[in-house]
Write a protein that holds these residues in place. Structure first.
Motif, PDB file in Angstrom:
ATOM      1  N   ASP A  36      -6.462 -41.601   5.472  1.00  0.00           N
ATOM      2  CA  ASP A  36      -5.186 -40.934   5.211  1.00  0.00           C
ATOM      3  C   ASP A  36      -5.470 -39.710   4.361  1.00  0.00           C
ATOM      4  O   ASP A  36      -6.265 -39.771   3.420  1.00  0.00           O
ATOM      5  CB  ASP A  36      -4.229 -41.863   4.461  1.00  0.00           C
ATOM      6  N   GLU A  37      -4.817 -38.594   4.656  1.00  0.00           N
ATOM      7  CA  GLU A  37      -5.045 -37.354   3.928  1.00  0.00           C
ATOM      8  C   GLU A  37      -4.628 -37.510   2.465  1.00  0.00           C
ATOM      9  O   GLU A  37      -3.540 -38.015   2.174  1.00  0.00           O
ATOM     10  CB  GLU A  37      -4.253 -36.220   4.567  1.00  0.00           C
ATOM     11  N   PRO A  38      -5.483 -37.103   1.515  1.00  0.00           N
ATOM     12  CA  PRO A  38      -5.122 -37.197   0.094  1.00  0.00           C
ATOM     13  C   PRO A  38      -3.925 -36.308  -0.233  1.00  0.00           C
ATOM     14  O   PRO A  38      -3.708 -35.278   0.404  1.00  0.00           O
ATOM     15  CB  PRO A  38      -6.373 -36.677  -0.627  1.00  0.00           C
ATOM     16  N   LYS A  39      -3.166 -36.719  -1.238  1.00  0.00           N
ATOM     17  CA  LYS A  39      -2.041 -35.910  -1.693  1.00  0.00           C
ATOM     18  C   LYS A  39      -2.564 -34.631  -2.334  1.00  0.00           C
ATOM     19  O   LYS A  39      -3.665 -34.608  -2.892  1.00  0.00           O
ATOM     20  CB  LYS A  39      -1.191 -36.692  -2.693  1.00  0.00           C
ATOM     21  N   GLU A  40      -1.755 -33.600  -2.281  1.00  0.00           N
ATOM     22  CA  GLU A  40      -2.146 -32.309  -2.834  1.00  0.00           C
ATOM     23  C   GLU A  40      -2.477 -32.424  -4.323  1.00  0.00           C
ATOM     24  O   GLU A  40      -1.805 -33.137  -5.065  1.00  0.00           O
ATOM     25  CB  GLU A  40      -0.994 -31.309  -2.637  1.00  0.00           C
ATOM     26  N   ASN A  41      -3.518 -31.735  -4.742  1.00  0.00           N
ATOM     27  CA  ASN A  41      -3.978 -31.684  -6.141  1.00  0.00           C
ATOM     28  C   ASN A  41      -4.433 -33.031  -6.696  1.00  0.00           C
ATOM     29  O   ASN A  41      -4.354 -33.272  -7.895  1.00  0.00           O
ATOM     30  CB  ASN A  41      -2.901 -31.083  -7.052  1.00  0.00           C
ATOM     31  N   THR A  42      -4.898 -33.931  -5.830  1.00  0.00           N
ATOM     32  CA  THR A  42      -5.386 -35.223  -6.327  1.00  0.00           C
ATOM     33  C   THR A  42      -6.877 -35.405  -6.104  1.00  0.00           C
ATOM     34  O   THR A  42      -7.449 -36.371  -6.591  1.00  0.00           O
ATOM     35  CB  THR A  42      -4.651 -36.390  -5.642  1.00  0.00           C
TER      36      THR A  42
END
Length: 119
Positions: free
Chosen positions: A90-96
């Motif tokens: 799953d694509e990581p959340k932005e800025n994480t």
């Protein structure tokens, strides 16, 4: 036969459902798949902080040289300017996502902002 089939199906469904529910509450980040060209790069879990649905955890691990030694990881040699492909289920959340490059046994470089093309 039907007497045993229905309870068996219920147990299978509960087992599979339980597996996915436990994954949702997990307090450990997923490992990415990393490739350079056609070469797959072995990965291991380093230090991290992770927020699950019910709990959060920060875990500190050995230094990169020790991780490599203990996990018996093999280095992958690639040409300069090769593109590194990092894929997560799953694509990581932005800025994480934060990356630390290991330069020597003493020095690492912390990259807070990275421009990643995640698949």
């Amino acid at each position: 036969m039907k007497k045993f089939l229905i309870p068996l199906l219920v147990l299978i469904v509960l087992g599979i459902g339980g597996y996915f529910v436990i994954g949702l509450f997990s307090a450990k980040p997923p490992l990415p798949t990393i490739t350079v060209g056609e070469k797959k790069v072995e990965v291991t879990q380093g230090s991290y902080c992770w927020n699950g649905l019910l709990n959060s955890v920060c875990a500190d691990t050995s230094s990169p040289p020790e991780l490599i030694k203990n996990q018996e990881l093999k280095p992958v040699v690639v040409p300069p300017n090769s593109q590194l492909k990092i894929e997560f289920k799953d694509e990581p959340k932005e800025n994480t996502l934060v990356v630390n490059r290991w330069l020597t046994n003493i020095k690492t470089v912390h990259h807070q902002k990275m421009y990643l093309h995640l698949s």
